[in-house]
Enzyme design. Structure first.
Site, PDB file in Angstrom:
ATOM      1  N   HIS A 131       0.811  -1.216   0.000  1.00  0.00           N
ATOM      2  CA  HIS A 131       0.000   0.000   0.000  1.00  0.00           C
ATOM      3  C   HIS A 131       0.842   1.262   0.000  1.00  0.00           C
ATOM      4  CE1 HIS A 131      -3.040  -2.921   1.307  1.00  0.00           C
ATOM      5  NE2 HIS A 131      -3.885  -2.114   0.697  1.00  0.00           N
ATOM      6  N   GLY A 132       2.087   1.152   0.395  1.00  0.00           N
ATOM      7  CA  GLY A 132       2.929   2.337   0.372  1.00  0.00           C
ATOM      8  C   GLY A 132       4.097   2.159   1.312  1.00  0.00           C
TER       9      GLY A 132
END
Lengths: 475, 343
Positions: free
Chosen positions: A325-326
């Site tokens: 997701h990051g």
């Protein structure tokens, strides 16, 4: 072009007409699909398109090389393709994170190093299509599928516009077969596709948007300014927001793909109605968790190499899910939190196998209710880390959640109603979709023609003036 | 097999075409707002078709006398959407205010050093207003609010509205909102950061376009814009509220940066004419040593850190903190801010 905008509807109508009228000529039809997808993507940024084409070309060739086993170096080709794809993801998504970590690590050992400062824009949808091509290469390497010999087909697979920006992450084997011989001959489940699109629009434009602007954005930005009660509400509100936002997008994506004659895998299956975390991960963002299961968890040995190894594998898989997701501490922590929960869940099941202590039905009912309650709260608590700007904010939110000096804070009562309404929609979602489908089948066509615009106008009327953007566009 | 009269394909296409024809017709006013809010895209074929269609449909509505009906209908939805029972927002009185007459209010120019600023008495009730920079997404509003909460006798209320400004009161009317918020929260300090979307044609609060106000940067445009800034400042003045007006930092796109510079100058000049207000310039704060745009700046440990997000406009958390520090420094000159004791 976002899904819930008028220009997308205009674009889509045109594509739909041409899609069905060009089917007689398979090559032209496929070329058209590709160009439409490229047009769709280039509206964001022309430079992104270049990356998309490069990724398609590289992976098309690498998969063929792996399959043909050139120079007997199948494995080398596979490793090169893996490195290429992962480093693309790394550069665009994780560069600054790595730069800062590497610099501070080197500094600790007395070196002072400076990596170049790059202003990098993450091409939208990159994480999704990179995962698609990685799975394609792995499947070809393991001999699960044959690579396609058509660059056109493969490019459509990578860039198919309903799936391009936020999934579902479809496997090549399931998609490419749908391009054969002009694909589907007619739209199946027309009513279902329309119902999904309407439901998706409603979930995003009305429920998720209002919850976002009325409570979650404010509370998660400055948790210190809010009382425990409001923070608790915001946590539950965000639990709904993230579900409605992403599943709404997925519904629309599946609906639009369906109207073009493509079947997509489902991405959500009432994920909060579960009694344990394992079940949750089988029903939440299904295409991503399947991907992680098939290409990370199982290759690591899955549950086959003893209990401790299984717990370790679970942890690695979940932390990687978080990292997907990051590159930020809070996403990694969220992955850790989920990994912890899954490990406990598995450990408990491993213990329970030897002793079945629940006998009669009401005991079972109570225990499943308690399990459901516990799981739901565990998941909701985990979203704190997911939503916060950084870990620091997450912790100050949790601190404020237990700050009982500030109990009372006036708040708009409608927020409570909105959350309850959200829960009802969540519980009744399937029924609403079923109702919409039946309704369409009973109504004569000209009434449908009137009904749809009215429903869409109603949804637009009820949506706020400014729509918060889709959460999963960042990933 | 029986052949259906309407195949599903045709049905779907008919329905979608019908949606395309009716929804923009019905929602034409909103369609125009949607379009102008969004940043310019390279490819605007569809947008321009929709926009042209929406404008045409406005004309058709007027021609057939449907305008009244649509206006009534619009009000109806507004009432539902904003009724306290459902969505809790107070209905902002629909008697929309007329945009101020085009006349410059001549006030004696005063040098900054001459202004005698009275110290503001605590407790402080601080209202933070602005566009996307103040809303959750832009990077200034939330670190500012969090920082201010560290001080004694301070209460903070923040309202940021993405894509809002003083150019398009038909979309979001800051004058009305400011009045509403002042009566609700009774602040004695206001922090404003507004205008990053304002380099565009000015409309009146009814959404009418006035020919003279279309071109950004023209003399009439500037005069009218000055009036609007003044009008907002007046609202604060009437309520004895001290205003800190935060200017915008340098932007990546040089054309946009130029426009923002012009706007900054307008704010600075108007604030200077105003008693009990202070303009906080942030232009140089986020520029490099040569005064150019930079995405990275050194932090206190001497590490390069990202200050701008990828759009080249908004700020990262770290970038926001730099601005916040400057704002708080400016505030301490007129306010007695004392840190809370740590428990």
């Amino acid at each position: 072009m976002l899904f819930p905008t008028l220009d997308f509807f205009a674009f889509f109508t045109l594509v739909l007409i041409l899609n069905w009228s060009l089917k007689k000529w398979s090559f032209i039809w496929r070329l058209f699909l590709l160009l439409a997808s490229y047009f769709f993507y280039s509206v964001w940024d022309l430079r992104f398109l270049l990356i998309l084409i490069l990724v398609s070309l590289f992976n098309f060739l690498s998969a063929l090389s792996i399959y043909k086993d050139f120079f007997g170096k199948k494995k080398n080709f596979f490793i090169i393709s893996l490195i290429y794809n992962l480093s693309l993801l790394g550069i665009f998504k994780y560069y600054d994170f790595f730069r800062v970590s590497a610099e501070s690590l080197l500094e600790r050992f007395g070196f002072s190093a400076h990596f170049p400062l790059l202003e990098i824009i993450l091409p939208i949808g990159l994480s999704f299509y990179i995962f698609k091509v990685i799975s394609y290469n792995i499947d070809v390497y393991l001999g699960k599928i044959m690579p396609t010999s058509s660059f056109l087909d493969f490019s459509i697979y990578v860039s198919f516009f309903p799936h391009l920006l936020s999934g579902p992450i479809m496997r090549a084997g399931d998609f490419l077969i749908q391009l054969k011989d002009g694909g589907a001959k007619k739209i199946e489940n027309l009513a279902e596709n329309f119902a999904l699109i309407l439901m998706g629009l409603f979930k995003k434009l009305v429920i998720s948007s209002y919850l976002t602007i009325s409570i979650t954005d404010d509370v998660f930005a400055v948790p210190e300014n809010h009382s425990p009660l409001i923070i608790l509400l915001a946590i539950f509100a965000y639990t709904l927001v993230i579900y409605f936002d992403f599943s709404g997008y997925s519904d629309m994506a599946i609906g639009f793909a369906g109207l073009l004659g493509f079947k997509s895998p489902i991405n959500f299956d009432s994920p909060y109605l579960v009694t344990n975390l394992r079940d949750f991960w089988r029903r939440w963002h299904i295409t991503l968790s399947d991907w992680i299961r098939d290409y990370v968890y199982i290759p690591l040995g899955g549950g086959q190499k003893g209990k401790l190894r299984k717990y370790f594998n679970l942890m690695v898989a979940m932390i990687l899910t978080g990292l997907w997701h990051g590159a930020a501490g809070h996403f990694i922590f969220w992955g850790f939190w989920q990994g912890l929960g899954l490990t406990l869940n598995h450990a408990f099941l491993d213990l329970k196998k030897s002793s079945q202590f629940l006998r009669n039905s009401w005991q079972k009912a109570i225990s499943s209710f308690l399990a459901g309650f516990l799981t739901f709260n565990f998941i909701s608590f985990g979203w704190i880390f997911f939503r916060s700007e950084n870990l620091q904010t997450s912790f100050s939110l949790i601190k404020s959640l237990f700050n009982f000096h500030k109990i009372f804070e006036p708040f708009k009562i409608y927020i409570l109603f909105l959350i309850i309404f959200g829960f009802f929609v969540f519980l009744l979602e399937r029924k609403i979709i079923k109702f919409l489908i039946n309704f369409q089948q009973k109504l004569p066509f000209f009434l449908l023609l009137l009904l749809f615009p009215i429903l869409i106008i109603l949804i637009f009327k009820f949506s706020p003036d400014i729509l918060p953007s889709f959460i999963y566009f960042k990933f | 097999m029986e052949k259906e009269f309407f195949s599903p394909n045709k049905k779907a296409i008919f329905i979608l075409i019908f949606i395309i024809l009716t929804v923009p017709f019905y929602e034409s006013k909103r369609a125009v707002i949607w379009e102008t809010q969004r940043p310019k895209q390279q490819n605007e074929i569809f947008s321009s078709i929709i926009l042209a269609y929406a404008e045409k449909s406005e004309e058709i509505k007027e021609k057939f006398g449907l305008k009244d009906f649509f206006e009534k209908e619009h009000l109806f939805w507004l009432k539902i959407k904003k009724s306290p029972l459902i969505f809790g927002e107070k209905i902002i009185s629909e008697k929309e205010e007329k945009t101020p007459e085009k006349k410059m209010i001549e006030e004696k120019k005063i040098e900054e050093s001459e202004i005698k600023i009275e110290k503001i008495e605590s407790p402080y009730r601080i209202l933070i207003l602005g566009d996307s920079f103040i809303a959750v997404y832009g990077g200034v509003g939330d670190p500012l609010e969090r920082e201010l909460l560290n001080y004694k006798d301070v209460e903070v209320f923040r309202l940021g509205r993405v894509s809002s400004g003083l150019s398009r009161p038909d979309y979001f009317n800051w004058n009305l909102t400011a009045k509403e918020l002042i009566s609700q929260y009774k602040p004695n300090v206001a922090i404003v950061m507004l205008g990053s979307n304002d380099a565009q044609a000015l409309t009146t609060s009814e959404g009418k376009v006035v020919v003279n106000f279309v071109k950004f940067g023209k003399e009439e445009w500037i005069k009218e814009y000055q009036n609007r800034v003044l009008e907002l400042l007046k609202i604060f003045k009437e309520n004895d509220i001290f205003v800190f007006w935060i200017g915008f930092p340098i932007m990546r796109d040089s054309k946009y940066s130029e426009k923002i510079n012009i706007l900054n100058k307008i704010y600075q000049a108007e604030v200077l004419n105003h008693k009990n207000a202070k303009f906080i310039s942030t232009w140089e704060l986020l520029a490099d040593e040569k005064g150019n745009y930079t995405a990275y700046l050194l932090d206190e440990k001497g590490k390069q850190k990202l200050v701008r997000v990828s759009d080249g406009i908004h700020l990262t958390f770290f970038g926001g903190k730099i601005l916040v520090k400057e704002v708080v420094e400016n505030m301490t000159k007129v306010m007695q801010l004392e840190l809370k004791e740590k428990k």
